[in-house]
Design an enzyme around this catalytic site. Structure first.
Site, mmCIF file in Angstrom:
data_model
loop_
_atom_site.group_PDB
_atom_site.id
_atom_site.type_symbol
_atom_site.label_atom_id
_atom_site.label_comp_id
_atom_site.label_asym_id
_atom_site.label_seq_id
_atom_site.Cartn_x
_atom_site.Cartn_y
_atom_site.Cartn_z
ATOM 1 N N ASN A 17 0.830 -1.215 0.000
ATOM 2 C CA ASN A 17 0.000 0.000 0.000
ATOM 3 C C ASN A 17 0.861 1.260 0.000
ATOM 4 O OD1 ASN A 17 -2.276 -1.587 0.049
ATOM 5 N ND2 ASN A 17 -2.628 -1.355 2.250
ATOM 6 N N LYS A 23 4.342 5.640 -5.383
ATOM 7 C CA LYS A 23 4.419 5.692 -6.848
ATOM 8 C C LYS A 23 3.534 6.838 -7.357
ATOM 9 C CE LYS A 23 3.262 2.929 -10.881
ATOM 10 N NZ LYS A 23 2.629 1.672 -11.306
ATOM 11 N N ARG A 24 2.330 6.913 -6.772
ATOM 12 C CA ARG A 24 1.366 7.918 -7.221
ATOM 13 C C ARG A 24 1.851 9.340 -6.911
ATOM 14 N NH1 ARG A 24 -3.680 9.289 -5.098
ATOM 15 N NH2 ARG A 24 -3.719 7.612 -3.584
ATOM 16 N N TYR A 63 7.181 -12.470 11.635
ATOM 17 C CA TYR A 63 7.833 -11.154 11.580
ATOM 18 C C TYR A 63 9.028 -11.180 10.615
ATOM 19 C CZ TYR A 63 9.912 -6.794 13.299
ATOM 20 O OH TYR A 63 10.431 -5.536 13.386
ATOM 21 N N LYS A 67 9.137 -9.248 6.994
ATOM 22 C CA LYS A 67 10.077 -8.136 6.815
ATOM 23 C C LYS A 67 11.011 -8.420 5.643
ATOM 24 C CE LYS A 67 9.438 -4.958 10.081
ATOM 25 N NZ LYS A 67 9.246 -3.525 9.789
ATOM 26 N N TYR A 77 9.617 -2.770 -6.541
ATOM 27 C CA TYR A 77 8.959 -1.513 -6.942
ATOM 28 C C TYR A 77 9.989 -0.493 -7.431
ATOM 29 C CZ TYR A 77 4.093 -2.249 -5.464
ATOM 30 O OH TYR A 77 2.791 -2.664 -5.359
ATOM 31 N N HIS A 99 7.276 0.894 25.086
ATOM 32 C CA HIS A 99 6.176 0.325 25.853
ATOM 33 C C HIS A 99 6.710 -0.452 27.055
ATOM 34 C CE1 HIS A 99 2.504 -1.645 26.929
ATOM 35 N NE2 HIS A 99 1.856 -0.975 25.987
ATOM 36 N N ARG A 104 9.982 -6.998 25.920
ATOM 37 C CA ARG A 104 11.370 -7.018 25.457
ATOM 38 C C ARG A 104 12.323 -6.888 26.641
ATOM 39 N NH1 ARG A 104 11.147 -2.467 21.463
ATOM 40 N NH2 ARG A 104 13.200 -3.112 20.771
HETATM 41 N N1 UDP Z 1 15.154 -11.886 27.108
HETATM 42 C C1 UDP Z 1 15.331 -12.312 28.420
HETATM 43 N N2 UDP Z 1 14.410 -11.927 29.346
HETATM 44 C C2 UDP Z 1 13.321 -11.164 29.048
HETATM 45 C C3 UDP Z 1 13.135 -10.733 27.711
HETATM 46 C C4 UDP Z 1 14.073 -11.122 26.760
HETATM 47 O O1 UDP Z 1 16.302 -13.001 28.737
HETATM 48 O O2 UDP Z 1 12.540 -10.861 29.969
HETATM 49 C C5 UDP Z 1 16.184 -12.253 26.108
HETATM 50 C C6 UDP Z 1 15.617 -12.912 24.852
HETATM 51 O O3 UDP Z 1 15.558 -14.309 25.036
HETATM 52 C C7 UDP Z 1 16.638 -12.491 23.804
HETATM 53 C C8 UDP Z 1 17.139 -11.141 24.293
HETATM 54 O O4 UDP Z 1 16.796 -11.053 25.663
HETATM 55 O O5 UDP Z 1 17.720 -13.402 23.789
HETATM 56 C C9 UDP Z 1 16.513 -9.963 23.547
HETATM 57 O O6 UDP Z 1 15.119 -10.131 23.546
HETATM 58 P P1 UDP Z 1 14.144 -9.013 22.978
HETATM 59 O O7 UDP Z 1 12.764 -9.627 22.950
HETATM 60 O O8 UDP Z 1 14.319 -7.760 23.733
HETATM 61 O O9 UDP Z 1 14.660 -8.721 21.517
HETATM 62 P P2 UDP Z 1 14.983 -9.682 20.260
HETATM 63 O O10 UDP Z 1 15.036 -11.110 20.709
HETATM 64 O O11 UDP Z 1 13.897 -9.408 19.301
HETATM 65 O O12 UDP Z 1 16.310 -9.217 19.809
#
Ligand code: UDP
Length: 236
Positions: A17, A23-24, A63, A67, A77, A99, A104
């Site tokens: 999209n 492009k447009r 994901y 990507k 494109y 967040h 993460r």
């Molecule tokens: N990780 C961890 N404890 C947590 C969350 C993530 O040990 O509470 C580890 C996860 O297994 C990975 C690394 O930290 O090896 C980074 O994870 P994240 O989800 O932040 O990013 P990504 O894996 O997408 O790089």
């Protein structure tokens, strides 16, 4: 991972999209790609020329593969419709306004430390990541967008840490001693990740400037506020 089909649709149909619109209106498109396209890499550090190592049917595939196909769409494109494209492969990024409960590692460890909870390290703990502060990413994206470089470009901080080291570091920086709670390993969790940023350095004159210590301090201050751990007097 929570909603894999939606993830795939956003990354693929969404990119189509945006490219159709570009492009447009004859716009230049910046695609926020990811180090995830390298999968569990067999080359270290990862250069843009590395094609990656992704499990097509694993939990991260929704994901990673979407990507990857979005990158393919960018160049398809670009070739067919002469759209001006920029592709940033973004490595782990953190900072204020991320967040708190996105699951993460940076947000988890800081929030767990501030709440006095154990830090959840997913086994084995010696997997590595390289963390970039958000303002470094923004400056890299702006430089890429304003450059003439149209091939994929890594943006990340090449300083690499194991997750166990990082757990210790968060405790040292915040000055709060916590416990580590080892959890079971995550399927297809990349064992190591570190960008080779030679392209960004030479093509854009960019490299990260914010140290992990300063970045974590700023992010911790933000989370303290979000969690209501700062009273108004301290805030001023
Ligand atoms: N990780 C961890 N404890 C947590 C969350 C993530 O040990 O509470 C580890 C996860 O297994 C990975 C690394 O930290 O090896 C980074 O994870 P994240 O989800 O932040 O990013 P990504 O894996 O997408 O790089």
């Amino acid at each position: 991972m929570y909603n894999p089909v939606k993830t795939i649709k956003s990354n693929t149909i969404g990119t189509i999209n945006v490219l159709g619109l570009a492009k447009r209106v004859k716009a230049r498109v910046l695609f926020a790609s990811t180090s995830e396209i390298y999968g569990d890499p067999e080359e270290h550090p990862q250069k843009e020329t590395y094609w990656g190592h992704v499990n097509t049917i694993g939990p991260r595939a929704c994901y990673d593969e979407s990507k990857r196909v979005a990158e393919t769409l960018m160049y398809a494109y670009s070739k067919r419709d002469h759209i001006d494209v920029r592709v940033a492969r973004i490595f782990n990024t953190y900072g204020p306004r991320m967040h708190m409960y996105d699951g993460r590692v940076v947000s988890n460890f800081i929030v767990q430390t501030l709440n006095g909870h154990p830090l959840t390290v997913y086994a084995p703990g010696n997997q590595t990541r390289s963390f970039m502060y958000v303002s470094d990413l923004v400056s890299g994206l702006m430089k890429l967008m304003n450059s003439n470089y149209s091939l994929p470009c890594n943006l990340g901080n090449p300083e690499e840490h194991t997750i166990l080291e990082f757990a210790q570091l968060v405790q040292d920086i915040t000055g709060v001693k916590g416990k580590v709670s080892m959890k079971k390993s995550q399927q297809d969790d990349p064992h190591k990740r570190k960008p080779d940023i030679t392209v960004a350095k030479t093509q854009l004159g960019w490299e990260p400037k914010v140290s992990l210590r300063d970045g974590i301090l700023k992010t911790t201050a933000y989370f303290r506020k979000e969690l209501g751990l700062v009273d108004n007097e301290q805030e001023q």
